[in-house]
Design a protein around this motif. Structure first.
Motif, PDB file in Angstrom:
ATOM      1  N   MET A  88      -5.962  -4.777   6.104  1.00  0.00           N
ATOM      2  CA  MET A  88      -4.607  -4.268   5.951  1.00  0.00           C
ATOM      3  C   MET A  88      -3.763  -4.614   7.171  1.00  0.00           C
ATOM      4  SD  MET A  88      -4.513  -0.598   4.070  1.00  0.00           S
ATOM      5  CE  MET A  88      -5.824   0.228   4.931  1.00  0.00           C
ATOM      6  N   LYS A 134      -2.071  -4.925   1.875  1.00  0.00           N
ATOM      7  CA  LYS A 134      -3.525  -5.041   1.798  1.00  0.00           C
ATOM      8  C   LYS A 134      -3.883  -6.397   1.218  1.00  0.00           C
ATOM      9  CE  LYS A 134      -7.560  -2.538   0.221  1.00  0.00           C
ATOM     10  NZ  LYS A 134      -8.052  -1.299  -0.339  1.00  0.00           N
ATOM     11  N   VAL A 158       0.852  -1.191   0.000  1.00  0.00           N
ATOM     12  CA  VAL A 158       0.000   0.000   0.000  1.00  0.00           C
ATOM     13  C   VAL A 158       0.885   1.237   0.000  1.00  0.00           C
ATOM     14  CG1 VAL A 158      -1.772   1.238   1.296  1.00  0.00           C
ATOM     15  CG2 VAL A 158      -1.781  -1.244   1.268  1.00  0.00           C
TER      16      VAL A 158
END
Length: 66
Positions: free
Chosen positions: A43, A38, A14
């Protein structure tokens, strides 16, 4: 990241710049983001002080657990 990769369990990295604004309310003083991955909607965020697991629930993702 494609949906097939996510279903197979492959996480994607991410962008930390975008994530920094989202996590600003829960970040401690002098805490810096190191890595973030993610997996579909969840996450895993690694900082220099802790591991933050983010679980988004519901159809719209409006319910979030940290």
């Amino acid at each position: 990241m494609g949906i097939f990769d996510a279903l197979m369990g492959n996480a994607s990295e991410v962008n930390l710049v975008d994530l920094k604004t989202e996590l600003a309310p829960i970040m401690a003083d002098n805490e810096e983001l190191a890595l973030a991955y993610k997996l579909i909607r969840d996450m895993f965020v690694f900082t220099n002080k802790r591991l933050i697991m983010i679980d988004k629930q519901g159809i719209t993702g409006s319910k979030v657990e940290y």
